[in-house]
Design a protein around this motif. Structure first.
Motif, short mmCIF file in Angstrom:
data_model
loop_
_atom_site.label_atom_id
_atom_site.label_comp_id
_atom_site.label_asym_id
_atom_site.label_seq_id
_atom_site.Cartn_x
_atom_site.Cartn_y
_atom_site.Cartn_z
N VAL A 1 -17.14 -82.13 -30.29
CA VAL A 1 -18.27 -82.55 -29.53
C VAL A 1 -17.93 -83.98 -29.69
O VAL A 1 -17.29 -84.61 -30.36
CB VAL A 1 -19.46 -82.46 -30.96
CG1 VAL A 1 -20.72 -83.33 -30.66
CG2 VAL A 1 -19.87 -81.17 -31.15
N TYR A 2 -18.41 -84.57 -28.63
CA TYR A 2 -18.16 -86.15 -28.18
C TYR A 2 -19.48 -86.78 -27.93
O TYR A 2 -20.37 -86.09 -27.25
CB TYR A 2 -17.06 -86.02 -27.18
CG TYR A 2 -17.18 -85.52 -25.99
CD1 TYR A 2 -17.79 -86.24 -24.79
CD2 TYR A 2 -17.34 -84.25 -25.66
CE1 TYR A 2 -18.23 -85.74 -23.52
CE2 TYR A 2 -17.55 -83.49 -24.45
CZ TYR A 2 -17.90 -84.30 -23.42
OH TYR A 2 -18.66 -83.70 -22.26
N ILE A 3 -19.24 -88.11 -27.87
CA ILE A 3 -20.30 -88.92 -27.43
C ILE A 3 -19.48 -89.82 -26.39
O ILE A 3 -18.71 -90.50 -26.88
CB ILE A 3 -21.18 -89.61 -28.39
CG1 ILE A 3 -21.80 -88.56 -29.47
CG2 ILE A 3 -22.23 -90.57 -27.85
CD1 ILE A 3 -22.49 -89.13 -30.62
N LEU A 4 -20.23 -90.02 -25.23
CA LEU A 4 -19.56 -90.96 -24.28
C LEU A 4 -20.57 -92.38 -24.24
O LEU A 4 -21.75 -91.86 -24.31
CB LEU A 4 -19.30 -90.53 -23.03
CG LEU A 4 -18.52 -89.34 -22.89
CD1 LEU A 4 -18.20 -88.81 -21.23
CD2 LEU A 4 -17.12 -89.53 -23.36
N GLU A 5 -20.01 -93.54 -24.30
CA GLU A 5 -20.93 -94.51 -23.92
C GLU A 5 -20.79 -94.68 -22.14
O GLU A 5 -19.70 -95.12 -21.76
CB GLU A 5 -20.68 -95.86 -24.56
CG GLU A 5 -21.71 -96.97 -24.07
CD GLU A 5 -21.19 -98.10 -24.90
OE1 GLU A 5 -22.24 -99.14 -25.05
OE2 GLU A 5 -20.46 -98.21 -25.63
N CYS A 6 -21.81 -94.88 -21.43
CA CYS A 6 -21.75 -94.87 -20.08
C CYS A 6 -21.97 -96.30 -19.59
O CYS A 6 -22.28 -97.20 -20.46
CB CYS A 6 -23.04 -93.94 -19.29
SG CYS A 6 -22.86 -92.17 -19.67
N ASN A 7 -21.46 -96.59 -18.38
CA ASN A 7 -21.70 -97.98 -17.94
C ASN A 7 -22.85 -98.84 -18.04
O ASN A 7 -23.05 -99.87 -18.23
CB ASN A 7 -20.97 -98.08 -16.31
CG ASN A 7 -20.69 -99.17 -16.06
OD1 ASN A 7 -20.01 -100.02 -16.80
ND2 ASN A 7 -21.01 -99.79 -14.75
#
Length: 87
Positions: A7-13
């Motif tokens: 499971v991953y979390i990305l921080e978008c621009n």
């Protein structure tokens, strides 16, 4: 037997968070940043990985992904920072 999943979390621009699951975190991040990931991240590139957790199976990764998606932004930040330990 299921393959190990993450499971991953990305921080978008735009400083929003995107949560997903995959069997290859590095490749999935690359796909998101090439515009071939989720529709949500296409217009919000570049994205950076801020959290990932290994799970024993795709099923457990999907369950954890769902739990994370139910969290408030503050709770997600706490999870990313390691303040929130258990879900």
């Amino acid at each position: 037997m299921d393959t190990k999943a993450y499971v991953y979390i990305l921080e978008c621009n735009d400083h929003t968070y995107y949560t997903g699951y995959t069997t290859d975190v590095e490749n999935r991040l690359k796909m998101h940043n090439l515009g071939r990931g989720a529709k949500y991240t296409r217009a919000r590139r570049p994205c950076r990985l801020v959290y990932s957790k290994a799970c024993d199976s795709k099923s457990s990764a999907m369950k954890l992904e769902y739990k994370i998606k139910q969290l408030s932004r503050k709770e997600k930040v706490d999870l990313i920072l390691g303040v929130l330990k258990e879900l």
